[in-house]
Design a protein around this motif. Sequence first.
Motif, PDB file in Angstrom:
ATOM      1  N   ASN A 138       0.870  -1.176   0.000  1.00  0.00           N
ATOM      2  CA  ASN A 138       0.000   0.000   0.000  1.00  0.00           C
ATOM      3  C   ASN A 138       0.908   1.227   0.000  1.00  0.00           C
ATOM      4  O   ASN A 138       1.792   1.352   0.855  1.00  0.00           O
ATOM      5  N   ILE A 139       0.709   2.135  -0.953  1.00  0.00           N
ATOM      6  CA  ILE A 139       1.583   3.300  -1.091  1.00  0.00           C
ATOM      7  C   ILE A 139       0.754   4.580  -0.999  1.00  0.00           C
ATOM      8  O   ILE A 139      -0.364   4.640  -1.526  1.00  0.00           O
ATOM      9  N   ASN A 140       1.289   5.584  -0.348  1.00  0.00           N
ATOM     10  CA  ASN A 140       0.629   6.885  -0.248  1.00  0.00           C
ATOM     11  C   ASN A 140       0.297   7.412  -1.645  1.00  0.00           C
ATOM     12  O   ASN A 140       1.163   7.476  -2.525  1.00  0.00           O
ATOM     13  N   ALA A 141      -0.960   7.802  -1.862  1.00  0.00           N
ATOM     14  CA  ALA A 141      -1.412   8.215  -3.193  1.00  0.00           C
ATOM     15  C   ALA A 141      -0.742   9.507  -3.665  1.00  0.00           C
ATOM     16  O   ALA A 141      -0.493   9.682  -4.866  1.00  0.00           O
ATOM     17  N   ASP A 142      -0.440  10.424  -2.743  1.00  0.00           N
ATOM     18  CA  ASP A 142       0.270  11.654  -3.128  1.00  0.00           C
ATOM     19  C   ASP A 142       1.648  11.310  -3.679  1.00  0.00           C
ATOM     20  O   ASP A 142       2.085  11.877  -4.689  1.00  0.00           O
ATOM     21  N   LEU A 143       2.317  10.370  -3.016  1.00  0.00           N
ATOM     22  CA  LEU A 143       3.649   9.947  -3.454  1.00  0.00           C
ATOM     23  C   LEU A 143       3.584   9.312  -4.842  1.00  0.00           C
ATOM     24  O   LEU A 143       4.398   9.614  -5.714  1.00  0.00           O
ATOM     25  N   VAL A 144       2.609   8.425  -5.043  1.00  0.00           N
ATOM     26  CA  VAL A 144       2.456   7.777  -6.346  1.00  0.00           C
ATOM     27  C   VAL A 144       2.175   8.806  -7.431  1.00  0.00           C
ATOM     28  O   VAL A 144       2.750   8.751  -8.528  1.00  0.00           O
ATOM     29  N   ALA A 145       1.300   9.775  -7.141  1.00  0.00           N
ATOM     30  CA  ALA A 145       0.954  10.796  -8.138  1.00  0.00           C
ATOM     31  C   ALA A 145       2.185  11.598  -8.549  1.00  0.00           C
ATOM     32  O   ALA A 145       2.390  11.880  -9.738  1.00  0.00           O
TER      33      ALA A 145
END
Length: 303
Positions: free
Chosen positions: A195-202
């Motif tokens: 599970n990865i932070n969505a802000d980081l992925v974006a």
Amino acid sequence: MSQPDKSPGYIAGVLTEALPYIRRFNGKTIVIKYGGNAMSDDQLKSDFARDVVLMKLVGMNPVLVHGGGPQIGTLLKKLGKKTEFVDGMRVTDNETMDIVEMVLGGLVNKEIVNLVSRHGGNAVGLSGKDGGLICARKMVFKRNSPGFDVPEIIDIGHVGEVESINTAVVNLLIKQDFIPVIAPVGVDQGGQSYNINADLVAGKMAAALGAEKLILLTNIAGLLDAKGNILTGLSANEVDKLIEDGVIQGGMLPKIRSALDAVQAGVKTAHIIDGRVEHAVLLEIFTDVGVGTLIQGHEHTAT
């Protein structure tokens, strides 16, 4: 409450103001992190979907990366599973990871795809597992604790960070005029899910795609100073100084770091905007004023 101006002159003025931005961003990729109130309020959800479809229709290439923390928490509660957080990050054991994948890659992702489709867009949902999109690694979490001479390493389970992005499947969808909708789940070389932070992925996605803009929707007006004023038009150097001075802290730090990493990797501008504002994305892209905090690269001047 006064009604919005719908006179012909006003509408013509709005369209005229939008024209140079439509021309400027034609054919450009814009990565949007979708979350917060914009993802839970029915009217805001409808507004967002229309915004994204309009962007596509006028020649832009929106790419969506979504969160889903509240939805994960709701399902865990229904299943009677206790949620534990360490410094704001969800401890994710094997069972919780299964639920995270089910909610992010299934329930939430397909709801967004359906919403965009209902407003006339062609959306395709992806997990970071699809096409080797997101290669992840386990996040090593360190915390300074009383009585320890060195930082304590805490295992928070299947919480990851982005190691690399393989943009092939996203670029293929863009070329075929689809709108990619990406769940922030990655996998490592051993096949373990994270599970990865969505802000980081974006932010990483925007950099990998060579995006023109990164837009992060949040539940506040933007980055605020000590007096509550919105800070905008910030250079990367100015953001570094604000972090050093402690002006940027807490929950805003991951968003700012994601935005900063993106512009330093070549993304022209990053925007942290208020997702509680109706049609916030269109206001940010198509108007002179915008609705949040703008961060630009060391040498870039944005309008």
